[in-house]
Scaffold this active site. Sequence first.
Site, short mmCIF file in Angstrom:
data_model
loop_
_atom_site.label_atom_id
_atom_site.label_comp_id
_atom_site.label_asym_id
_atom_site.label_seq_id
_atom_site.Cartn_x
_atom_site.Cartn_y
_atom_site.Cartn_z
N HIS A 1 -23.18 -17.34 -9.98
CA HIS A 1 -22.54 -17.14 -8.62
C HIS A 1 -21.60 -15.92 -8.58
O HIS A 1 -20.99 -15.48 -9.01
CB HIS A 1 -21.63 -18.97 -8.99
CG HIS A 1 -21.00 -19.20 -7.54
ND1 HIS A 1 -20.05 -18.83 -7.72
CD2 HIS A 1 -21.37 -20.57 -7.25
CE1 HIS A 1 -18.90 -19.94 -6.68
NE2 HIS A 1 -20.22 -21.02 -6.20
N ASP B 1 -19.28 -19.41 -17.88
CA ASP B 1 -19.22 -19.94 -17.10
C ASP B 1 -19.60 -21.72 -16.29
O ASP B 1 -20.83 -21.70 -16.63
CB ASP B 1 -19.66 -19.32 -15.47
CG ASP B 1 -19.66 -20.36 -14.07
OD1 ASP B 1 -19.34 -21.08 -13.78
OD2 ASP B 1 -20.10 -19.37 -12.83
N GLN C 1 -21.48 -25.43 -13.24
CA GLN C 1 -22.43 -26.58 -13.26
C GLN C 1 -23.44 -26.90 -14.88
O GLN C 1 -23.95 -28.05 -14.88
CB GLN C 1 -23.67 -25.53 -12.86
CG GLN C 1 -23.61 -24.96 -12.04
CD GLN C 1 -23.18 -26.34 -10.37
OE1 GLN C 1 -23.07 -27.00 -10.70
NE2 GLN C 1 -22.24 -25.45 -9.08
N LYS D 1 -16.49 -30.81 -9.90
CA LYS D 1 -17.79 -31.13 -10.38
C LYS D 1 -17.85 -32.08 -11.32
O LYS D 1 -19.55 -31.82 -11.40
CB LYS D 1 -18.38 -29.61 -10.45
CG LYS D 1 -18.31 -28.77 -9.13
CD LYS D 1 -18.70 -27.64 -8.94
CE LYS D 1 -18.85 -26.40 -8.44
NZ LYS D 1 -19.60 -26.63 -7.27
N CYS E 1 -23.57 -19.27 -2.71
CA CYS E 1 -22.44 -18.36 -3.25
C CYS E 1 -22.58 -17.30 -4.10
O CYS E 1 -22.78 -17.12 -5.38
CB CYS E 1 -21.32 -18.78 -3.55
SG CYS E 1 -20.61 -19.55 -2.76
#
Lengths: 412, 158
Positions: free
Chosen positions: A123, A200, A203, A226, A366
């Site tokens: 991303h 990261d 998600q 999220k 993104c």
Amino acid sequence: MGKNLNDIRADFPILDQQVNDEPLVYLDNAATTQKPKAVVEALTHYYYNDNANVHRGVHTLAERATEDFEAAREKVRAFINARSTKEVLFTRGTTTSLNWIAASYGEANITVGDEIVISYMEHHSNLVPWQQLALRKQATLKYIKMNADGTLDMADAQQQITDKTKIVAIAQVSNVLGVVNPIKELAKLAHQHGAVMVADGAQSLPNMPVDVQDLDCDFLAFSGHKMLGPTGIGGLYAKEDLLNAMEPIEFGGEMIDFVNLFDSSWSELPWKFEAGTPDISGAIGLGAAIDYLNQFGMAAVQEHEQKLVNYVLPKLLAIDGLTVYGPHDPAKHTGVIAFNLEGLHPHDLATGLDMEGVAVRAGHHCAQPLMKYLNVPATARASFYIYNTKADADRLVDSIVATKEFFKNGTI
Amino acid sequence: MALSKLDNLYRQVILDHSAHPHHHGHLQQATNEIELRNPTCGDVLQLEVAVADGKISDVAFSGDGCTISQASASMMTDAVIGKTPAEAEQMVQVFSEMIIGDKPNLDLTVLGDASILEGVAKFPARIKCATLAWKALNNALTGDDGKGMAHLLSSHEE
């Protein structure tokens, strides 16, 4: 963990509405999730009963606000299994967290000729901060390739990560391809070469059990919104020795120990990094979101999502002219599914689905370098979460077919 | 069935322009060129304009985009060839007002086929698709490189 995931729709009032005269099917969860009543009520309760500034008042409300705020930090710590709350910083979200790592750790540790290794599926928030750091420091930014099915090419990772590598930064779950990347293995590889591992988690935290000690990552960034929490709050996990060595990014109130006319000393961890009044209600809301998820347990959340993927992915693959990006094996695919319909721009497809009440994302997500890698200008993306059902999956499939027919037959 | 509402957006004329765009390609001798992007959906539009004797003598566009952005670009090229730059800028203004949809008695005849894009006003998420080519034309004529336009053409990303 007694609560049943098949019976939670009523906890999400927003889902009970018509969009374009059709019942809403919300499948844009990788962008942001909806909020259960428990989270909204936690925010209301805080503002109606406990609102005060944290860490500095002697009065009762300030004490309560501080207690609730720090209790939320402890919930985050337990959720990711950090060793201590000293390792859990509240930030505005994943983007801020990753920028902090680049601006503090990166600024102090990267020099000319060093390497930063990321992947083509990152991303922009796990790409641009490293790209800019590399430009500032005349360091080299390197990309790990993907296999044909969209999974990370670990053989290429072995090539790209060298003794010159100082930072390896990879998404645990891709926001486009839906693949899970082997952070534990990558961390081991990074550590063998003396580099730090940045995960990261934007998600992954919402969708699966994440244990930072097991992964042995050095940093983990994530967003609250999220994973059922409010927007504007997120977190940064980092190993305590790294945080001790790092300089704060922002200066001001809250983060100081003593302030003299010409120098200052910093507060202890984690407050050293949290200058100014923090997002107190946001942190409390995030804590409520974690409580909500913990009713089921993250293993059950992951299992629910996997069942939906097992159900919907073969149906999508069976649609003539539909391309699904990432693995076609449901076992390798999370609930983030990007696709394109032959001959139709994803933006047109998404408008068709919206007319059927089905909310999906269309665009480059993104991830412009990934779109270039896949050689597509953009894709549509459906992403499932705990409140989605097989009926939602059917509506998605039916709406794609209806939209395809609409454009095939022309109109009026 | 709610898909029937799509007829308001995807009129046959629009689908025809998108499938068989007019003035698609490149000019031999362009006097003005610009590339604009819509970062939300990844659309890219290159526009070349030739101005001779105070009039737009030819226009060509290329790039990638959705049905609406391609059709709008095609219709725009039809509408502006033969017009003076001042007239074309006036047309951009009329087109913008039509798409925003808050002026009921607008005279749209000047837009030619492009007036059929009036229906886009009911699809707020698609307004930027329809306006991309017209903004490109405006910027090409006024010499704006478009970098300052990002806020008009994009919306926030996740």
